[in-house]
Every structure is written in structure tokens, then in C-alpha cells.
Design a protein around this motif. Structure first.
Motif, short mmCIF file in Angstrom:
data_model
loop_
_atom_site.label_atom_id
_atom_site.label_comp_id
_atom_site.label_asym_id
_atom_site.label_seq_id
_atom_site.Cartn_x
_atom_site.Cartn_y
_atom_site.Cartn_z
N THR C 160 0.82 -1.22 0.00
CA THR C 160 0.00 0.00 0.00
C THR C 160 0.85 1.27 0.00
O THR C 160 0.39 2.32 -0.41
CB THR C 160 -0.91 0.07 1.25
OG1 THR C 160 -0.08 0.14 2.42
CG2 THR C 160 -1.83 -1.13 1.35
N GLY C 161 2.08 1.16 0.53
CA GLY C 161 2.90 2.36 0.66
C GLY C 161 2.58 3.16 1.92
O GLY C 161 3.16 4.23 2.16
N ILE C 162 1.62 2.69 2.70
CA ILE C 162 1.20 3.40 3.92
C ILE C 162 1.28 2.41 5.09
O ILE C 162 0.89 1.24 4.94
CB ILE C 162 -0.26 3.90 3.80
CG1 ILE C 162 -0.46 4.67 2.48
CG2 ILE C 162 -0.65 4.77 4.99
CD1 ILE C 162 -1.92 5.08 2.21
N GLU C 163 1.79 2.86 6.24
CA GLU C 163 1.81 2.00 7.43
C GLU C 163 0.38 1.54 7.72
O GLU C 163 -0.54 2.35 7.73
CB GLU C 163 2.31 2.79 8.65
CG GLU C 163 3.75 3.20 8.62
CD GLU C 163 4.69 2.06 8.99
OE1 GLU C 163 4.20 0.98 9.41
OE2 GLU C 163 5.90 2.25 8.86
N SER C 164 0.22 0.25 8.03
CA SER C 164 -1.14 -0.23 8.31
C SER C 164 -1.72 0.50 9.51
O SER C 164 -2.93 0.75 9.57
CB SER C 164 -1.15 -1.74 8.49
OG SER C 164 -0.20 -2.14 9.43
N SER C 165 -0.88 0.89 10.47
CA SER C 165 -1.42 1.61 11.63
C SER C 165 -1.97 2.98 11.22
O SER C 165 -2.95 3.46 11.80
CB SER C 165 -0.34 1.77 12.70
OG SER C 165 0.79 2.40 12.15
N ASP C 166 -1.38 3.61 10.22
CA ASP C 166 -1.91 4.90 9.75
C ASP C 166 -3.26 4.70 9.06
O ASP C 166 -4.19 5.51 9.23
CB ASP C 166 -0.93 5.57 8.77
CG ASP C 166 0.32 6.11 9.48
OD1 ASP C 166 0.28 6.23 10.73
OD2 ASP C 166 1.32 6.36 8.81
N ILE C 167 -3.35 3.63 8.29
CA ILE C 167 -4.64 3.35 7.63
C ILE C 167 -5.71 3.09 8.69
O ILE C 167 -6.81 3.65 8.64
CB ILE C 167 -4.50 2.14 6.67
CG1 ILE C 167 -3.62 2.54 5.48
CG2 ILE C 167 -5.86 1.66 6.20
CD1 ILE C 167 -3.43 1.45 4.44
N VAL C 168 -5.37 2.26 9.67
CA VAL C 168 -6.35 1.94 10.71
C VAL C 168 -6.72 3.19 11.48
O VAL C 168 -7.91 3.44 11.76
CB VAL C 168 -5.81 0.85 11.66
CG1 VAL C 168 -6.78 0.61 12.81
CG2 VAL C 168 -5.58 -0.45 10.89
N PHE C 169 -5.74 4.02 11.80
CA PHE C 169 -6.02 5.26 12.52
C PHE C 169 -7.04 6.10 11.75
O PHE C 169 -8.01 6.61 12.32
CB PHE C 169 -4.72 6.05 12.75
CG PHE C 169 -4.94 7.34 13.47
CD1 PHE C 169 -5.18 7.35 14.84
CD2 PHE C 169 -4.93 8.55 12.78
CE1 PHE C 169 -5.41 8.54 15.51
CE2 PHE C 169 -5.16 9.74 13.45
CZ PHE C 169 -5.40 9.75 14.81
N GLY C 170 -6.83 6.22 10.45
CA GLY C 170 -7.76 6.99 9.63
C GLY C 170 -9.17 6.41 9.67
O GLY C 170 -10.16 7.14 9.79
N ILE C 171 -9.26 5.09 9.58
CA ILE C 171 -10.57 4.44 9.58
C ILE C 171 -11.24 4.59 10.94
O ILE C 171 -12.46 4.77 11.04
CB ILE C 171 -10.44 2.96 9.16
CG1 ILE C 171 -9.91 2.87 7.73
CG2 ILE C 171 -11.78 2.23 9.28
CD1 ILE C 171 -9.55 1.47 7.26
N VAL C 172 -10.46 4.51 12.00
CA VAL C 172 -11.00 4.71 13.35
C VAL C 172 -11.55 6.13 13.48
O VAL C 172 -12.65 6.34 13.98
CB VAL C 172 -9.91 4.44 14.42
CG1 VAL C 172 -10.37 4.92 15.79
CG2 VAL C 172 -9.57 2.95 14.47
N GLU C 173 -10.79 7.09 12.98
CA GLU C 173 -11.23 8.48 13.03
C GLU C 173 -12.56 8.68 12.31
O GLU C 173 -13.43 9.41 12.77
CB GLU C 173 -10.18 9.39 12.37
CG GLU C 173 -8.94 9.60 13.18
CD GLU C 173 -9.23 10.47 14.40
OE1 GLU C 173 -9.49 11.68 14.25
OE2 GLU C 173 -9.18 9.91 15.54
N SER C 174 -12.71 8.02 11.17
CA SER C 174 -13.92 8.30 10.40
C SER C 174 -15.09 7.38 10.75
O SER C 174 -16.23 7.72 10.48
CB SER C 174 -13.64 8.28 8.89
OG SER C 174 -13.28 7.00 8.45
N SER C 175 -14.81 6.22 11.37
CA SER C 175 -15.94 5.33 11.68
C SER C 175 -16.22 5.18 13.17
O SER C 175 -17.22 4.58 13.55
CB SER C 175 -15.71 3.95 11.04
OG SER C 175 -14.66 3.26 11.70
N LYS C 176 -15.33 5.71 14.02
CA LYS C 176 -15.57 5.84 15.46
C LYS C 176 -16.01 4.56 16.19
O LYS C 176 -17.05 4.55 16.88
CB LYS C 176 -16.67 6.91 15.71
CG LYS C 176 -16.37 8.26 15.07
CD LYS C 176 -15.35 9.02 15.85
CE LYS C 176 -15.04 10.38 15.24
NZ LYS C 176 -13.68 10.82 15.59
N PRO C 177 -15.27 3.48 16.08
CA PRO C 177 -15.63 2.29 16.86
C PRO C 177 -15.25 2.48 18.33
O PRO C 177 -14.43 3.34 18.67
CB PRO C 177 -14.76 1.20 16.23
CG PRO C 177 -13.56 1.94 15.75
CD PRO C 177 -14.05 3.30 15.29
#
Lengths: 330, 330, 330, 330
Positions: C160-177
Motif C-alpha cells: 500500500t505504501g502506507i503503514e497499516s497503523s496509519d490506515i487503521v487510525f484513519g478508519i478509526v477516526e472516520s468510523s468511530k468504533p
């Protein structure tokens, strides 16, 4: 005969086409009965005379069709019911052919792994409970209630360079099964049959049938042992979809008006065959007369292949619990 | 507006529909030009006014369409030419948007891995040359001629439980790209466009477009950065195939006779929208109005995804040899 | 500390290594208990003090390990028992963390789809019952007994070229689990643990853990919400296999003779760390110190991923029948 | 003979083991020569006498081994060189056997599709240029420079219920090729050979060889036509890894001290066979003596299968450009 223009590998549809416009679907020399329960319609049909065979365009033999309009919904309870119903119908074929509970069976999954709508046979083969090697290697230790079952996916001419019937013939010669079960993806006349219909026939596989357009068949004549064919329509010609829909449109409009002629003019007066011919004339030069398949074909194939594999496992081995067919497949 | 009944995600087809029956496809407020060479027809179109946008049913913006009727033949030489042509057209978008050769790019492969005709985005993403991590981890060692490229396949609502636009928004927030390129499978009006046509648009992805029927879009408004959309039609509604074919049949018959009315009656006098409505009325209650795709879709998807990935790799990195685009994909 | 030379992501093995040569595996500041039944050994362990954490080389927190030596045999009855046992242990984590039965959960499947032993996370995600979108789109119609569950496979840095933790952080921010569950493939010290052991920990995922060697973690600190980690060892370093086997050989020989020194000489007197160092010195220059995995890894991955997905579905939704866990996965 | 305890399917390793501890690897009755260039070491070996065959534990015949330590790095330029080198060596086999440029060839891909390290044969078969059907269907239209090539993947006993040799025998009987080429995954003695070594042998496939442990062979005696075997080691026994590494450790320590006895004691004085026996005794009861494979096996398999398929396409058809071998595979 022009009727054959409408390409279908289903005997049920072939009879419909042959009797189109008539008041009845009955044809002399054809016996049939239909049962419906639990969303499954089973039609048992026997083409008994050469004359009837000519009329329908399918050869003499027994054909059982399971129609399950809801089968594409992914309902596992329904799938299990279909597998059980399929197993019951299939057992009747075994009895009629006269193979006993010890007869050995070779399951042949025709079609191309890499073309999803053509992969029915290979996917079923992947899910078959194979037992022949136990009988060969440790015959004393096989539990009662099982028979020797083997299973192969011979590939297609374009990827092996060898007719699949030649490959199967070779395997039959060297492994000596008592019965062949050949599974193949079919073409149907109408989109709603795609992955909702299963046909069982004791006629074997005939040249030109199926998606892959075999040049040679898999029949008792060719292989020396009986061959039961199991087929599922997974594709439809674009031209057939168009023509089939036009029929429905005409029927629909007729119901709401008195006179068809002014409604459709010359076009409405053509018979189905002429109209299909016309549609093909329009589509073919543009390369538009593709075989099409529903968008969700991947999931549909997996579901119906599991139904067939579960049903076969139950029908072939007495020891398999007919009430829990799915437990033996993955 | 009734026209939108004919579902197409292609601006080119939408304009055709909007101008049907007229003597010209020209619409005030729409600029376009067409080049043809080597079996590739490139149409560059700009929808410039809100009025034109209304008329066509597509929003204001630039649309480039590559039509390659022979693209389904598996000819690798033609595929390379299309990739090169695609790269050239795509570079014009980069220039127009004003991103420079160092701007970072996030490629988003929309769609569902497990549904072959919807897997365009994920397959392209698999073949993209990803470089962003090199810029992050060892910026001094990256050769000149490359830009930071990242690539994700966010999945679909049904399998993730989250709108893909929300997932992308989150990733954009945390990885801060300068530009989004979103790749999606589309629905077209005619079967012959399936996997032979590529559309590039600077409009982003809009709600309701694509196979997966997004509820939210991927646009500059939503994401805060520009979004170029790349789409390939991979499915067609059965009703659209029927209707489209009827048109061709009527055209065909008209050419050979003088008077259309007696030929088709009332049916022939309906306009396309009415007829489509009628076809849908007939098909829908039966669940027949499926999205369909050609039988050979697995191979077609792989081929066109490779064309797009090769083209993007060449367009995004100056160091990639434009004359040997395929060498950088697998 | 030299001990960390032995690479293991399992707290249980790390404790074994830390207490090697001692008479007890007890460590001050570490609580643990072990239950065995039905071929499943459950060890619940809490690392309570920073000192104990240092000694073991794992951070403060709760660790539950399920060891099922027969899990690679493909026995579906055992798999169901393990799923049920896993669900029970997992529920204790939910209770301890304090999320209630309505709290929303995001399941993150770490790892690379295309590397079989690293695909644990993505395969589990494929089999998770996703419900969040129903709560978003039609909250009134969701049956009681379910909670909002979403699931993503963020890919790996190399693709992906992006740290998986950065991707997850973004998804957490936008989906608020309210809670993250992260699933990852691990490295173990011994081959017999591969795909027979499951670890649950309330510590989240830490940098450097797992097969993919993350550079950033998935922890409450990073994500803002608690993160439960589920891991299965799927690979072992060749050097660790060698060293581990040497230990067993030495133990085996010691049992049959009185004196170890003449048996192994200098080599036998080295402590495990020195010996591992020596083995690495020999293997590394040749590029031999590979991570290895059993030949049958494809089947093993599918089986254990199904166990975890079934267990999670049962633990997360009250409505899921705990006695028939497998019915909800495919 | 105890030596055979060390499981290897490579003649080169078998000779190494047979001459271990000697000053030379020369064995009376064995001819060999070695060339190295471009990172590829080619060893051509002929076992000429029954005595030599006994000593090495491999049967009389020609064996060519390509060793390419860097082959796992994913370097496509190196892969092309290996394919070219492989094609050249393979052509020498064709000449020696005496098949001419028109002789028909059946390529048999042994092994199990669903077990990645065993899937070498099936993956190669997928990438072979199949031509036999053109010769059958339109012999006049085949361009010069091609021969009839067919290709099948017969599956494994556990999934078909039929010995693969019986399936191949049947196909040979019905399709009558002049030559069989059988491709199989092998077990090696050392991890560094896994997916870096290719063996060609004119001995056919023998019972017990390969990953799948065939009970019957594919030889001229069995099939009636010559059979060339192509093999790649893809797995190693854990016990062999341990033992092999211990050897390297001992060699390493000997280099740095004068006397081995105090270094390793009794253990150091065991010969390799005794030591392997001991390691097996320790690992077997625990079920630890697994066949292992590198973590990255999916990619490695794809790469080496492409090398072999490209090489075969070039060697079998004069019309295939030897300098651009990769262009004919996908």
C-alpha cells in the motif's frame, strides 16, 4: 430444424420451445410429471420415442429437472433442502441404471477452472468425498456404507490440447469404474434459470452441449460404461435474452389489448425462430452475441456446486446422513 | 428526467442518449473532439455549463473515453498501445489539475474482490508500483523520476460495514496525498462496450455510480483533494441489452423497407424510454433484470486492469519508460 | 537482553525462555492459571509489574493462550470446540475492558493476502459477520442481540505504501468504533505451535511484532480506543527450529547418560542464547535463516481462520448460538 | 543403506551425502562437469553403472542441475537468463533421447493445486503453450516451427482417488504422445536449495519421490514412451534442516579450534546418519518432523514455474524466440 436456433441444453426448455404456441406442452412419446414443495419444482420427464426425440431436439432418455427460483439468494437452509431433494432424485437414477451400492463411480468435472461460469464441474469435483484409494490400499479397513468414488477434472481442449472425452476414456480404461457421473455447465434460454436449475439425465454428455462446445461426447457408446450427466445453466446468449424478453413483452401487451397486429406490425407476426434469426443478424456482425452470465456468478457457482457435491456425497454413500448433507462438504 | 432510465456511467453514452433521434450529437455547452488510430478511438469531451450537464445527466468536467473494440481479443501488442495511449491522456489530466511531478498520489481501487466484474479497482491496485514508503523511510535514496504513490482497496459496504468513501476519507486524513485516483467498475448501455472502453474524468466518483451503488462520493468536496476517476464498464442491465438490441433491430429493418409503422406497430412508435420502461415492467417482477457480464469476464478483467495499471505507472513516474509500459507490471 | 534473540510473539513462550533452567516457570509479578479439557489447554496469564514485563520481554497486560496440539488434523468437531472455547475466553476480555453489548467493534485483519502464512487477518475478516451498515442505514430494523461490527484488511506497507497503523487510525477516526480487534500472524519458537496455538491479549499490537514487522503499533495510545490482539503463530525462524531441536536432543541424551560434558563438550555448555547466536552466525551469511512454515499451510490457515471468525461472531453477538458457532461462517 | 535417511530428491545432494567426509566427490561410474556463468551453476552428471547408482541411491541416467542462489530475489532479468539456460540444457535431453522436432509431447504437471509447495506441476501446466489440438483439428494451418504439445495436471491420489500414474497411463494410451515431460515438486536436504535449484533427469519419476510420495512411477517401463523429469525442491524436512545446520556449525567451530572432541563430545563424533537418527527420534514422537517451506513460497512458486514454462516453450518449439522466452508465458 429451425427450432434448434434457440440454444438450450435443458430438455425442459427444449420441450417448451417445441410446443410453443400450442395449448399443451404434451408431446406423444414423452412422459412427464411435476412435483412442487418447499420452493423446489421437480419435473421428471422421459423421452421414449425417436420421433419425440426429434421433435424436442434431445435424445431418448430420462431427464429430471430441479427448478429453485430462490436458489440465488444464498439461503443455506434452502440449499440443504435442494441437496437432499437432488440426492433423492439422483438415487432413482442409480437404481434405474442398476448399479448397486458397491459399484464404483468416477465423477468427471468438465469445464475450465479459469472461466468462472464454466467451472461448475471442477468446483464440484473439489468438494466430492473421494474414497476409491481406500478401497485400493486398505480394502479391509473401509467402513460399511461407502462405495469406491474417484473424481477428476480433465480440463478443456484449449488448455490441455486433448479432447476431454479422450482424457476421460483413458482414465476409464485404467481405473475401470462401473459408472461415470459427468458434471457440466450449460447454456439456457432464459436468464432466470441461470444457477437456479439443475438437470440430471441418463443420456451422458453429447457433442456440442455445455459451455465448452465439446466435439466428442461422454456416453455409454464412447466409454463402455453408463454415464449420468448433471448440468446447471450458467450462461445465456445475449440474442436469446433479447428474444425471450420480446416474447414476454408481447405476451404482456396482448393481455392489455385486443389485437396484436397494430401493436407490433410485421415484427409481431414473425415466429420466434425468424425473430431470433433477425436478432442474431443484427448482433453477430458487431460481435455482440456474447454468452452472458449474472454479475454475481462467483458466489452463485460456489453455492450450486456445493449443493451438487453434498447431494452426490449423500446419494453415493449410504453411510452419509441424508439429513445433514452439508456436513460432508467444505 | 426519463432519460436517466437508461443506466450508463459513461458520459459518451449519456450524450448519445440525450441526442438520440437528433441529427447531431452536438449539445451547446459541450466541447468534444475525437481521434482514431491503431484501433483506438479517443474522445475528449468537456461539459462546460450546468445546462449541458442537466441535459446529459453527468456533471460539469472533463471526460476522456478510449474505445478499443478489439481489446477483448487478448492481443498483448494492442494492450500495450492502449496503455501508452491511456498514459498520454492521463498525463493531460495531471497537467490540467496542476499537480507537479513530485505531488503524492493515492490510488483507490473501489469494488469487491470477490465479485469478478466488480474487482477492477482491487486488481489494478495489486499491479500498481507503490513508492510512498520509500519516500517516508529513506527519502534520500529514492531515484529521481519517481513520485510518492500509495494504493489501497477499501472494500465495499457489504463486506466492511463502512462506506468506502469514509474509509478513503480516513486514509486521506492520515496519509495526506495531493491527489486521489479512484478506479471503479461501471455499468454501460451496450454489451460491446464491456471491457473495451476506459473513461477518465476529473469529476471524482459520484453517489450511485459504479457497480456497487455508492451512497457517498469521492470528490474534492468530500476529500479535500482533487479526485480523478477511472472507470471501465464491466456489466450491463439485461433490460438495457434488450432495449439496445431492439433499437438496432428497428434500424436494421428500416434500412430495408420504406415505412416503419406497419413493421412494428405501436411498439415501434414508442420512444426508447417508454420501451425500456415496458421491458423493465416485464423483467422486474420475475427478478430477471439482472446485471450481466460476458462469460469470459475473468480474463477480460485481468487484461484491462493490467492496461490501466501499466498506463498509470507510466503516467505517474517520469522514470518509467513510456515505450515499455508493461515491464513494470506483473 | 540476550534472551530476546529467541524470536517469539507468544507471551507463553517468552515466559518459558525467561525461566529456562530454573525449577519453576513462576515469575514475581506474573499471575497465571491453566485449564485443560477436550484436547484444549487454556493458559490465562497476567503480567502485572514493569519488572516482570522486562524479564519476560512482553508488556503489562492479560494474555490468554489456547494450545490445541491436534488442531492441524482437520477435525471439524475439535475446531468447533476450540471456537466455542475461544469465544468464552474472548468474552472475558470484553467484560474486563468494559465494553457493553451495544459497543461497536472494528475488526482489523493485518497481514498480506498474497503471502499465505501472513494472510490470517485478511482470511478472518472475510468470514466475519459484518453488521455496522445495518445500524447506520436502518437502525430500527436490526434484530436484538447484535452489535455494530465492521471489518477491514488494511494491507501491508510493501503493497500500500502506507503503514497499516496509519490506515487503521484513519478508519478509526472516520468510523468511530468503541473497540478494535486486531488479528495478526505471529512467529513462534517451536514448529509444533504453528497453527495450533491462539493468543488473545489486551495489549494491542506492538511495533516489530507479527510476521510483517510493523514499524508502528495498534494500541490504545495510538488509536484512542482499546485494542485486543488475536494472534496465531504461523512461521518459525529456521535458526529457532535448529536451536529448539538441539535443546530437545540434549535433554533426550541427558536422560540416558550420567554426565553431559563429554556428551556435548564446549557446545553443550553454551547457554541457549550463545548457541542460537552461533547457529545464526552460520546460517545468516548464506541467507539460510528463513522464516519457515509447514508444507500444508494453505489448509491450516483456512481452518484456524474459521475457528477465530466463528469464535468472534459468537462472542460479539448475543444472538449467535454459542453451541453452533460454525453455522455463521462459510 | 543408512545414508538414505537423509531425504533428498536431488542427485547432486545424494552424491554429496554419499561422498561426505571423503576428499573428493568423484565416484567411479559417475561422470560429471560443472559450468558457472551469470549466477547460474549447471552441473551435468551421468550415473553410468549399477554400482554407482547403488552408492548414490539414484538410478542410472543423466541428471542436469541448475543452481541459482539468487533466484528467490524476484529479479526478472535473472529469471529470463535461467529460462534460456534451462531451455538449452533441456534441448540436449531431447537430442539425446532422439525425439525429433515433430515428435509430440505430453507435459504432466504432478502435485496438488491446493498445497502451494506441491503446486509446481499444475502451475507450469497453466503456462505451457498448448498446440496439439491445432495439429488435430487443422493440421494444414499450423505454422512451421511448432510441434504438438499437450499438457495435463492429473491431481493427487488423495483428491482424485486414482494414482496419478494410472491417470497419466490412460491419457498416454488415448493421446499417444512420443515423449512425456513430468514436472514435480521435490524435497531437498538444505533450505537454500528450495526454489533456487532445478533438476532435469531422463529417468522419469520414481515411486516415493517428490512431495506427494507416489506409489507408482512415471517411467518408460510403465508408460511405454520416454519420460523426462523436471523437479524443483520446494520443501525440506525439519530434521534435515537441523542436521544440516549442525554440520555447518561443526565445520564452523572446527575452523576456529584445533580439536573437535572436547568441543562436541560424543555428539560430535557421531556420523551424520546417527545424528539424524537421533534428531528424528526426538522430533517424531512430538509430530515435529514436518516438511517446511519458506514463508514466501507463494511468490517463489510463481517465479520458478514461469521460468520452467518459458524454458519449455522455447525448447519445444523452434519458432519460439530463445532470446525472448518470457513473451510466450503470462
Amino acid at each position: 430444424m429451425a427450432l434448434y436456433n434457440v440454444r438450450t441444453d435443458l430438455a425442459l426448455e427444449a420441450r417448451e420451445i417445441a410446443t410453443q404456441g400450442r395449448e399443451t406442452t404434451e408431446i406423444p412419446g414423452v412422459w412427464s410429471e411435476t412435483d412442487s414443495a418447499d420452493g423446489i419444482t421437480v419435473t421428471r420427464m422421459e423421452i421414449k420415442t425417436e420421433e419425440a426425440a426429434q421433435q424436442i431436439g434431445k435424445i431418448i432418455g430420462h431427464y429430471v429437472t430441479l427448478e429453485v427460483p430462490e436458489l440465488r439468494n444464498g439461503d443455506t437452509t434452502l440449499q440443504d433442502k435442494v441437496a437432499t431433494s437432488f440426492a433423492k432424485e439422483f438415487e432413482a437414477f442409480l437404481t434405474r441404471i442398476g448399479v448397486n451400492e458397491k459399484s464404483s463411480v468416477l465423477i468427471v468435472g468438465l469445464g475450465n477452472w479459469n472461466v468462472t461460469p464454466d467451472a461448475l464441474g471442477p468446483i464440484v469435483v473439489e468438494n466430492i468425498m473421494v474414497t476409491r484409494h481406500y478401497f485400493e490400499l486398505m480394502p479391509d479397513q473401509v467402513s460399511p456404507g461407502y462405495r469406491p468414488v474417484s473424481a477428476v477434472a480433465p480440463g478443456v481442449l484449449g488448455t490441455t490440447g486433448i479432447e476431454s472425452s479422450d482424457i476421460v476414456f483413458g482414465i476409464v480404461e485404467s481405473s475401470k469404474p462401473d459408472l461415470i457421473i459427468a458434471i457440466d455447465a450449460l447454456a439456457a434460454k432464459s436468464l432466470e434459470r441461470v444457477n437456479t436449475t439443475i438437470q440430471i439425465a441418463d443420456t451422458g454428455i453429447h457433442p456440442g452441449s455445455g459451455i465448452g462446445n465439446k466435439r466428442k461426447g461422454l456416453t455409454k457408446d464412447v466409454l463402455g460404461v453408463p454415464c449420468i450427466a448433471i448440468g446447471v445453466p450458467t450462461v445465456v446468449y445475449a440474442s436469446t435474452v433479447v428474444n425471450n424478453t420480446m416474447d414476454m413483452v408481447f405476451e404482456h401487451m396482448k393481455k392489455h389489448t385486443a389485437n396484436t397486429e397494430p401493436l407490433f406490425g410485421v415484427f409481431g407476426q414473425m415466429d420466434e425462430t425468424e425473430r431470433l434469426q433477425l436478432v442474431k443478424e443484427v448482433l453477430n456482425p458487431l460481435g455482440h452475441d456474447l454468452l452472458v452470465t449474472p454479475k454475481e456468478i462467483d458466489k452463485f457457482m460456489e453455492d450450486i456446486a456445493n449443493v451438487i457435491a453434498s447431494g452426490l456425497n449423500a446419494a453415493l454413500h449410504e453411510a452419509v446422513d441424508k439429513n445433514n448433507v452439508a456436513a460432508y462438504t467444505h
